[in-house]
Design an enzyme around this catalytic site. Structure first.
Site, short mmCIF file in Angstrom:
data_model
loop_
_atom_site.label_atom_id
_atom_site.label_comp_id
_atom_site.label_asym_id
_atom_site.label_seq_id
_atom_site.Cartn_x
_atom_site.Cartn_y
_atom_site.Cartn_z
N LYS A 222 14.91 17.35 43.80
CA LYS A 222 14.47 16.40 42.76
C LYS A 222 15.70 15.83 42.08
O LYS A 222 16.65 16.57 41.81
CB LYS A 222 13.57 17.14 41.75
N GLU A 271 9.81 16.01 23.88
CA GLU A 271 10.27 17.16 24.67
C GLU A 271 11.17 18.12 23.90
O GLU A 271 12.31 17.79 23.56
CB GLU A 271 11.01 16.63 25.91
C1 LIG Z 1 13.53 11.10 31.77
C2 LIG Z 1 12.52 10.82 30.98
O1 LIG Z 1 11.35 11.56 30.99
C3 LIG Z 1 11.28 12.85 31.57
C4 LIG Z 1 10.34 13.63 30.73
C5 LIG Z 1 8.98 13.61 30.97
C6 LIG Z 1 8.49 13.05 32.17
C7 LIG Z 1 9.33 12.63 33.15
C8 LIG Z 1 8.79 12.10 34.42
O2 LIG Z 1 7.57 12.18 34.66
O3 LIG Z 1 9.53 11.57 35.24
C9 LIG Z 1 10.80 12.75 33.01
O4 LIG Z 1 11.20 13.88 33.74
C10 LIG Z 1 12.56 9.70 30.03
O5 LIG Z 1 11.60 9.50 29.28
O6 LIG Z 1 13.58 8.98 29.97
#
Ligand SMILES: C=C(O[C@H]1C=CC=C(C(=O)O)[C@@H]1O)C(=O)O
Ligand SMILES: [Mg+2]
Length: 466
Positions: A222, A271
């Site tokens: 990932k 988060e």
């Molecule tokens: C990297 C980000 O979100 C992260 C946090 C939640 C969901 C995410 C996603 O679904 O890709 C990302 O990992 C951002 O908001 O810039």
């Protein structure tokens, strides 16, 4: 304010000891004095405080129980190499040596510092992030805090060898004055956007393809890729207004702002990275994204699809596994639900797994943060390969975007959030950042759409309707 009369602080035992130590040791001493105060508007104080080229920070945690306005700078801790360890060491030493007059045990009262870290200290930094080093925490000159319904004021002062009780009392009196002055209602003017420019959209989509290739080749599982939106305003942004709108619009998020010499890094992030309160550890796995529905039924259907979607579930699971592995080293009684839930925000929904644990005796918040950052929600899996890919291929300088920001106190309590849904404001120039987790079966166009949704909270806060 601070009760009805100005307390004779200089008579306090800690004050006497700090003055004495400054004289006998012939070096500056940190003196920190905390008192409970009457109800104040903490945000208003943050918004109104201004020091040319100075520091200030604002923090409101997601459940709205803790709110800080950290004004000015008493002492700054800056770190480059080994930044989590260096900040931990210098903060612990500072706390041990400080003279702390704090009658309260509540986490976050007394000596507390505010700051954060850059996403990747090895990435070449650009001019716009010049005030935001690899690691920086500031012990503010004044701290106004709300914990639940209780309000506190803290003064942190460097006591020099020639200082006496009067010097300290004067400074405390100036804190009173400042609180009185800020008892006015603050309303700013509107901002409008002159131009908005996405940075290298086509290349970004190409980079997503390259990341997928890397994953298919087995180099990584990932990789999180971010992009940048540049905005030009008609006048210098009123950062207070932006924070105020984030507060009103993003009710379940952490609201943060770090202003350093005229640059302001601000955002509303859902988060949590890690929180420690009296040995209790909380962390959050947040990854996997879908839009909000137009009504309740649509919302439910989208949430159900999100929970069943293998691509989003795999994105999420990498985060859960990594957080479990890291906490295993520093904690016991780790509790992680087997299945994620859905967290709904104003503009989108996420897969969400809360984590609780008990900190082992010698563990520290910054030990955990140093190993967690970046989790696969912002870096990828495995961490090293993902971060290297980002360093070499991402066309932007993340600066503090995607990295831990928050606060620490002198008893090991504190909370760090992951600085997403955020932007850097340099007067009329604004950079917004948003990223998404790329896995084997990601569709680059859909990932692009996902980042678009993630710009909404900051765009709305700047006054732009979607
Ligand atoms: C990297 C980000 O979100 C992260 C946090 C939640 C969901 C995410 C996603 O679904 O890709 C990302 O990992 C951002 O908001 O810039
Ligand atoms: Mg995603």
């Amino acid at each position: 304010m601070i009760g009805t009369k100005v307390e004779d602080l200089a008579a306090g035992e800690k004050t006497r000891q700090a003055i004495e130590a400054a004289r006998t040791q012939n070096r500056e001493q940190i003196l920190s004095i905390t008192r409970e105060i009457e109800t104040v508007d903490v945000f208003n104080i943050y918004e109104r405080h201004h020091e040319e080229n100075g520091n200030k920070a604002y923090w409101l945690n997601h459940d709205k129980e803790t709110e800080f306005a950290a004004l000015g700078c008493c002492k700054k801790l800056v770190a480059d190499d080994d930044r989590f360890e260096t900040i931990k060491f210098s903060w612990t030493k500072m706390a041990e040596e400080a003279w702390i007059d704090n009658p309260f045990t509540e986490a976050g009262t007394g000596l507390a510092a505010f700051g954060g870290f850059a996403f990747d200290p090895e990435k070449k930094t650009t001019e716009k992030w010049k005030h935001f080093p690899a690691g920086m925490f500031v012990l503010p000159a004044f701290l106004i805090a709300r914990h639940g319904e209780a309000y506190y004021a803290t003064m942190n002062i460097l006591v020099k060898k020639n200082d006496d009780r009067e010097t300290i009392q004067d400074k405390w009196n100036s804190l009173h004055k400042l609180l009185q002055e800020y008892e006015l209602d603050g309303k700013g003017s509107r901002i409008s956007i002159l131009a908005m420019e996405e940075q290298e959209t086509a290349q970004w989509i190409e980079t997503v393809g390259k990341a997928k290739q890397e994953i298919q080749n087995g180099q990584a599982e990932k990789i999180v890729l971010a992009r940048e939106l540049l905005i030009c305003l008609d006048k210098a942004a009123d950062t207070g207004q932006v924070v105020r709108r984030l507060q009103e619009q993003q009710r379940d998020s952490y609201i943060f702002a770090f202003e350093i010499a005229g640059s302001c890094f601000v955002g509303a992030t859902p988060e949590r990275l890690v929180k420690v309160k009296e040995g209790e550890v909380l962390s959050t796995c947040l990854a996997g994204t879908a839009p909000r529905g137009k009504n309740k039924i649509e919302d439910e259907l989208i949430a159900k699809d999100l929970l069943e979607d293998t691509k989003n579930r795999s994105e999420h699971q990498f985060v859960v596994n990594m957080i479990r592995d890291v906490l295993d080293k520093y904690c016991s009684f780790i509790d992680i639900p087997a299945e994620p839930a859905v967290q709904r925000l104003k503009n989108l929904q996420h897969l969400y797994t809360p984590v609780t644990a008990r900190l082992n005796e010698h563990g520290h918040l910054l030990d955990i943060a140093g190993e967690l950052h970046p989790t696969p929600a912002l870096g990828g899996t495995p961490k090293k390969a993902a971060v290297e890919f980002i360093r070499e291929n991402e066309l932007l300088d993340r600066g503090w975007y995607g990295a831990p920001v928050g606060w620490l106190d002198d008893r090991g309590n504190g909370e760090l959030a992951v600085a997403i849904r955020s932007g850097l404001i340099n007067k009329e120039k604004v950079s917004l950042f948003a990223g998404c987790g790329i896995v084997a079966d990601s569709d680059p166009e859909m990932e692009y759409e996902e980042t678009k949704m993630k710009f909404s909270p900051m765009l709305n806060a700047l006054g732009v309707k979607k």
